[in-house]
Design an enzyme around this catalytic site. Structure first.
Site, mmCIF file in Angstrom:
data_model
loop_
_atom_site.group_PDB
_atom_site.id
_atom_site.type_symbol
_atom_site.label_atom_id
_atom_site.label_comp_id
_atom_site.label_asym_id
_atom_site.label_seq_id
_atom_site.Cartn_x
_atom_site.Cartn_y
_atom_site.Cartn_z
ATOM 1 N N ASN A 114 0.807 -1.222 0.000
ATOM 2 C CA ASN A 114 0.000 0.000 0.000
ATOM 3 C C ASN A 114 0.846 1.282 0.000
ATOM 4 O O ASN A 114 0.389 2.316 -0.467
ATOM 5 C CB ASN A 114 -0.920 -0.024 1.232
ATOM 6 C CG ASN A 114 -1.505 1.330 1.552
ATOM 7 O OD1 ASN A 114 -2.420 1.800 0.891
ATOM 8 N ND2 ASN A 114 -0.942 2.004 2.571
ATOM 9 N N TYR A 169 3.953 9.382 -11.038
ATOM 10 C CA TYR A 169 2.898 8.658 -10.328
ATOM 11 C C TYR A 169 2.125 7.753 -11.289
ATOM 12 O O TYR A 169 1.973 6.551 -11.056
ATOM 13 C CB TYR A 169 1.963 9.656 -9.640
ATOM 14 C CG TYR A 169 0.956 8.991 -8.725
ATOM 15 C CD1 TYR A 169 1.366 8.428 -7.518
ATOM 16 C CD2 TYR A 169 -0.387 8.907 -9.066
ATOM 17 C CE1 TYR A 169 0.456 7.800 -6.672
ATOM 18 C CE2 TYR A 169 -1.311 8.287 -8.229
ATOM 19 C CZ TYR A 169 -0.880 7.741 -7.034
ATOM 20 O OH TYR A 169 -1.785 7.111 -6.212
ATOM 21 N N LYS A 224 2.373 3.591 -11.213
ATOM 22 C CA LYS A 224 1.136 2.846 -10.908
ATOM 23 C C LYS A 224 0.733 1.957 -12.094
ATOM 24 O O LYS A 224 0.218 0.854 -11.889
ATOM 25 C CB LYS A 224 0.000 3.818 -10.549
ATOM 26 C CG LYS A 224 0.222 4.527 -9.212
ATOM 27 C CD LYS A 224 0.257 3.547 -8.048
ATOM 28 C CE LYS A 224 0.334 4.217 -6.700
ATOM 29 N NZ LYS A 224 0.416 3.275 -5.580
ATOM 30 N N THR A 254 -7.010 11.484 2.373
ATOM 31 C CA THR A 254 -5.776 11.224 3.126
ATOM 32 C C THR A 254 -4.812 12.393 2.929
ATOM 33 O O THR A 254 -5.089 13.324 2.168
ATOM 34 C CB THR A 254 -5.080 9.954 2.601
ATOM 35 O OG1 THR A 254 -4.643 10.226 1.255
ATOM 36 C CG2 THR A 254 -5.995 8.741 2.603
#
Ligand SMILES: NC(=O)c1ccc[n+]([C@@H]2O[C@H](COP(=O)([O-])OP(=O)(O)OC[C@H]3O[C@@H](n4cnc5c(N)ncnc54)[C@H](OP(=O)(O)O)[C@@H]3O)[C@@H](O)[C@H]2O)c1
Length: 244
Positions: A80, A147, A151, A182
């Protein structure tokens, strides 16, 4: 009671913290949790390890001793830990930050998955690897080149590993968690519009209450991993199903 094992990275905050709390409520689970920050929770089922995944030599040295042996009924790895990285257009990115991002988002879950399969190949336990990817894996977003690409790469790595292990006791998932409230989202909202043209859209997600809570997403991930026979595809998005 038969014991199960969860190995979780990025447990110290955000989605990982909510996943940790979800599995701490399941008494059968022993949990090995790895982030830079230790929470110091007093729970006999939890072992915390501090590793900076940005520094791969540390992980490389620890890797062979990381995976507990035991007569487990189920063993789950949730990769994660992740970092949005430096939000800037290509041509303005700093080399060191690019390296850190690839180490955290891609090489760490690749190392962990490879070592997990090697460690538990002969175990008769039910074994699940869940790599947390993102909707950004299949959608180019300006300012997020590192990113999106890390991913996308972890999603493809997971698909290859799944294909190789088609007839084994391993299940592999690459899971997009949706847009989750978050610290990562906070970081995204604090970006300059010149570096991240979509910043206003992301601010409005927060203002309009469109973000998912980490608790809901953790409950969905726990449901998915607990009912893996209901989910045939490697690539999953928690927005595509509701909890019963
Ligand atoms: N939030 C979203 O909207 C969203 C959307 C799609 C996908 N995701 C993915 O969901 C996962 C969790 O994201 P989040 O939003 O919960 O992020 P977050 O709140 O920023 O938490 C990130 C977690 O990863 C750990 N981590 C980061 N860098 C690390 C490093 N160098 N070494 C070790 N651990 C490190 C952090 O722990 P320490 O700081 O203690 O090391 C923390 O526990 C990530 O993979 C993210 O890409 C999130």
């Amino acid at each position: 009671m038969n014991k199960s094992l969860l190995i979780l990275t990025g447990h110290s905050k955000g989605l990982g913290r909510a996943i940790l709390d979800t599995y701490l409520q399941k008494d059968e689970f022993e949990i090995l949790a790895i982030s830079r920050t230790k929470l110091g929770l007093d729970n006999p089922n939890l072992t915390e390890i501090s590793i900076d995944f940005g520094e791969l030599d540390v992980l490389e040295n620890e890797l062979s001793g990381l995976f507990p042996s035991g007569d487990f009924e189920e063993i789950i790895l949730i990769n994660n830990a992740g970092w949005i990285g430096e939000i800037k257009p290509v041509g303005s990115l700093q080399v060191k930050k690019m390296r850190t991002q690839v180490n955290v988002n891609l090489l760490t879950p690749i190392y962990m998955t490879n070592a997990f399969v090697s460690a538990y190949r002969d175990s008769k336990a039910r074994k699940i690897i869940c790599n947390i990817s993102s909707g950004a894996a299949s959608k180019p977003v300006e300012g997020w080149s590192g990113y999106c690409s890390t991913k996308a790469a972890i999603a493809m790595f997971t698909k290859v590993a799944a294909k190789e292990n088609n007839d084994s006791l391993f299940r592999f998932f690459s899971v997009a968690p949706g847009i989750v409230d978050t610290q990562m989202q906070e970081e995204i909202r604090h970006t300059d519009e010149l570096d991240f043209p979509q910043v206003e859209r992301f601010k409005s997600y927060k203002e309009n209450g469109d973000l998912s809570t980490p608790e809901l997403v953790a409950a969905k991930i726990s449901y998915l991993l607990g009912h893996e026979n209901e989910f045939q595809d490697v690539i999953q998005d928690v927005r595509n199903f509701d909890l019963p």
